[in-house]
Design a protein around this motif. Structure first.
Motif, PDB file in Angstrom:
ATOM      1  N   PHE A  79      -3.189   3.532  -2.991  1.00 45.56           N
ATOM      2  CA  PHE A  79      -3.306   2.418  -3.938  1.00 45.56           C
ATOM      3  C   PHE A  79      -2.463   1.251  -3.453  1.00 45.56           C
ATOM      4  O   PHE A  79      -1.553   1.421  -2.641  1.00 45.56           O
ATOM      5  CB  PHE A  79      -2.865   2.845  -5.343  1.00 45.56           C
ATOM      6  N   PHE A  80      -2.797   0.075  -3.948  1.00 43.83           N
ATOM      7  CA  PHE A  80      -1.909  -1.056  -3.715  1.00 43.83           C
ATOM      8  C   PHE A  80      -1.894  -1.976  -4.919  1.00 43.83           C
ATOM      9  O   PHE A  80      -2.853  -2.060  -5.691  1.00 43.83           O
ATOM     10  CB  PHE A  80      -2.231  -1.812  -2.421  1.00 43.83           C
TER      11      PHE A  80
ATOM     12  N   LEU B  31      -7.707   5.135   5.792  1.00 47.19           N
ATOM     13  CA  LEU B  31      -6.264   5.281   5.902  1.00 47.19           C
ATOM     14  C   LEU B  31      -5.543   3.944   5.776  1.00 47.19           C
ATOM     15  O   LEU B  31      -6.106   2.883   6.027  1.00 47.19           O
ATOM     16  CB  LEU B  31      -5.912   5.924   7.241  1.00 47.19           C
ATOM     17  N   LYS B  32      -4.269   4.032   5.435  1.00 46.85           N
ATOM     18  CA  LYS B  32      -3.466   2.829   5.238  1.00 46.85           C
ATOM     19  C   LYS B  32      -3.483   1.924   6.462  1.00 46.85           C
ATOM     20  O   LYS B  32      -3.718   0.716   6.351  1.00 46.85           O
ATOM     21  CB  LYS B  32      -2.031   3.210   4.878  1.00 46.85           C
ATOM     22  N   TYR B  33      -3.224   2.484   7.643  1.00 47.37           N
ATOM     23  CA  TYR B  33      -3.062   1.639   8.828  1.00 47.37           C
ATOM     24  C   TYR B  33      -4.369   0.976   9.250  1.00 47.37           C
ATOM     25  O   TYR B  33      -4.357  -0.068   9.909  1.00 47.37           O
ATOM     26  CB  TYR B  33      -2.440   2.428   9.985  1.00 47.37           C
TER      27      TYR B  33
ATOM     28  N   ILE C 266      -5.371  -1.360  -7.071  1.00 48.50           N
ATOM     29  CA  ILE C 266      -6.628  -0.897  -6.473  1.00 48.50           C
ATOM     30  C   ILE C 266      -6.365   0.498  -5.929  1.00 48.50           C
ATOM     31  O   ILE C 266      -5.393   0.723  -5.202  1.00 48.50           O
ATOM     32  CB  ILE C 266      -7.105  -1.834  -5.358  1.00 48.50           C
ATOM     33  N   VAL C 267      -7.220   1.448  -6.308  1.00 54.24           N
ATOM     34  CA  VAL C 267      -7.067   2.833  -5.860  1.00 54.24           C
ATOM     35  C   VAL C 267      -8.289   3.259  -5.068  1.00 54.24           C
ATOM     36  O   VAL C 267      -9.388   2.753  -5.275  1.00 54.24           O
ATOM     37  CB  VAL C 267      -6.851   3.783  -7.056  1.00 54.24           C
ATOM     38  N   TRP C 268      -8.092   4.187  -4.138  1.00 52.89           N
ATOM     39  CA  TRP C 268      -9.216   4.741  -3.383  1.00 52.89           C
ATOM     40  C   TRP C 268      -8.809   6.096  -2.813  1.00 52.89           C
ATOM     41  O   TRP C 268      -7.626   6.423  -2.716  1.00 52.89           O
ATOM     42  CB  TRP C 268      -9.652   3.800  -2.258  1.00 52.89           C
ATOM     43  N   LEU C 269      -9.814   6.909  -2.472  1.00 55.15           N
ATOM     44  CA  LEU C 269      -9.535   8.186  -1.847  1.00 55.15           C
ATOM     45  C   LEU C 269      -9.704   8.076  -0.342  1.00 55.15           C
ATOM     46  O   LEU C 269     -10.459   7.241   0.151  1.00 55.15           O
ATOM     47  CB  LEU C 269     -10.428   9.285  -2.406  1.00 55.15           C
ATOM     48  N   GLU C 270      -9.010   8.917   0.371  1.00 50.36           N
ATOM     49  CA  GLU C 270      -8.974   8.813   1.830  1.00 50.36           C
ATOM     50  C   GLU C 270     -10.305   9.174   2.477  1.00 50.36           C
ATOM     51  O   GLU C 270     -10.792   8.461   3.353  1.00 50.36           O
ATOM     52  CB  GLU C 270      -7.886   9.728   2.397  1.00 50.36           C
ATOM     53  N   LEU C 271     -10.907  10.288   2.088  1.00 48.90           N
ATOM     54  CA  LEU C 271     -12.112  10.785   2.755  1.00 48.90           C
ATOM     55  C   LEU C 271     -13.350  10.446   1.947  1.00 48.90           C
ATOM     56  O   LEU C 271     -13.545  10.949   0.848  1.00 48.90           O
ATOM     57  CB  LEU C 271     -12.024  12.307   2.947  1.00 48.90           C
TER      58      LEU C 271
ATOM     59  N   ILE D 142       0.847  -1.196   0.000  1.00 46.61           N
ATOM     60  CA  ILE D 142       0.000   0.000   0.000  1.00 46.61           C
ATOM     61  C   ILE D 142       0.885   1.248   0.000  1.00 46.61           C
ATOM     62  O   ILE D 142       1.804   1.356   0.797  1.00 46.61           O
ATOM     63  CB  ILE D 142      -0.937   0.024   1.220  1.00 46.61           C
ATOM     64  N   ASN D 143       0.579   2.168  -0.900  1.00 50.55           N
ATOM     65  CA  ASN D 143       1.316   3.422  -0.976  1.00 50.55           C
ATOM     66  C   ASN D 143       0.357   4.554  -1.311  1.00 50.55           C
ATOM     67  O   ASN D 143      -0.813   4.319  -1.624  1.00 50.55           O
ATOM     68  CB  ASN D 143       2.405   3.345  -2.054  1.00 50.55           C
ATOM     69  N   TYR D 144       0.842   5.776  -1.268  1.00 51.22           N
ATOM     70  CA  TYR D 144       0.058   6.902  -1.755  1.00 51.22           C
ATOM     71  C   TYR D 144       0.676   7.401  -3.056  1.00 51.22           C
ATOM     72  O   TYR D 144       1.805   7.064  -3.410  1.00 51.22           O
ATOM     73  CB  TYR D 144      -0.054   8.022  -0.713  1.00 51.22           C
TER      74      TYR D 144
END
Length: 282
Positions: A181-182, A219-221, A156-161, A36-38
């Motif tokens: 994304f990851f 969020l990632k965590y 796979i991509v997604w937005l945080e909020l 997972i990264n941004y």
């Protein structure tokens, strides 16, 4: 017993049962073969993110076909958080000038002198790109990015909020830094799980955090903690139908209903627990 530092939640009896079953069967996402990264940080979007019209202008300024081909290769489609939908995205005709800083021992840094038309464009913004914090070895280069090669893989991509899950599959696009994304194995299977009502319930009620004004923060965590059931061929098959360009709105609800039922069964939910999730008991 509040003697530990672990977080705690209040759940009804049926909710406690659903939570236990999800955690008993699932494997936390962080233990899967994924990363997972941004997305990319440019430090100055006005210079490095361009419209299709500006891209064509830059390409038309190339002195020959060789420069034009090389230049086109490093101007990549970019995806912003606001473009992402559930199982899809609306690309905004925006491009990233990907003058990357390379990866040590693997990919050489982009030398802007090999791309005169791009240098001409970036020189217009010199006063801003020269003083920005997020830059590479030269002001023309983007900051270091160890996972540069992942932008060429299915992700796979997604937005945080977002109040609701908005995960989708993407390829050959560069996510902006507002996007997580990851990449990795079995991502179509994971996509179906992440967009499901069951995982949404678990995230919101058991591990998720909010922005402070009610919006969920994916969020990632927290994403890494979600217990995912092992690979299921039927889940992958149904998810592939949902992301297919030929999938029509009239059939989407039916496919999603079948997918949710399969996911609930795979986690071992009872019929009563399935109904609780399906009919929005949360």
């Amino acid at each position: 017993d509040f003697s530990s530092n672990e977080s705690w939640i209040i759940l009804s009896a049926i909710e406690q049962s659903i939570k236990r079953k999800i955690e008993a069967v699932g494997i936390p996402l962080k233990e899967w073969n994924i990363k997972i990264n941004y997305g990319i940080k440019t430090g100055f979007n006005d210079a490095f993110i361009v419209s299709t019209e500006k891209r064509e202008e830059i390409l038309s300024n190339c002195i020959d076909e060789d420069e034009r081909e090389r230049t086109a290769e490093i101007i990549r489609p970019i995806l912003r958080g606001r473009d992402i939908k559930r199982y899809g995205y609306n690309w905004a005709d925006l491009w990233l000038i990907n003058t990357h800083n390379g990866v040590k021992g693997a990919i050489p840094r982009i030398d802007v002198n090999d791309y005169p038309a791009i240098k001409q464009h970036l020189d217009y913004y010199w006063d801003s790109i020269a003083v920005r914090a997020d830059k590479g070895d030269t002001p023309y280069n983007l900051r270091n990015c160890a996972y540069l090669e992942d932008f060429n893989k299915p992700m796979i991509v997604w937005l945080e909020l977002s109040n609701e899950p908005k995960f989708t599959l993407a390829k050959n696009v560069v996510p902006l830094n507002t996007v997580f994304f990851f990449t990795g194995d079995q991502i179509v299977h994971l996509l179906g799980l992440l967009n499901s009502k069951l995982i949404t319930w678990y995230f919101k009620n058991c591990i998720g955090t909010t922005s402070g004004v009610g919006t969920n923060r994916w969020l990632k965590y927290t994403i890494e903690q979600i217990p995912m059931i092992p690979y299921n061929e039927k889940i992958e098959l149904l998810t592939n139908k949902l992301i297919s360009p030929s999938c029509e709105d009239a059939t989407t609800h039916i496919i999603e209903s079948d997918l949710l039922s399969e996911i609930c069964d795979s986690y071992g939910l009872s019929e009563e627990e399935k109904k609780y999730i399906i009919f929005g008991g949360f």
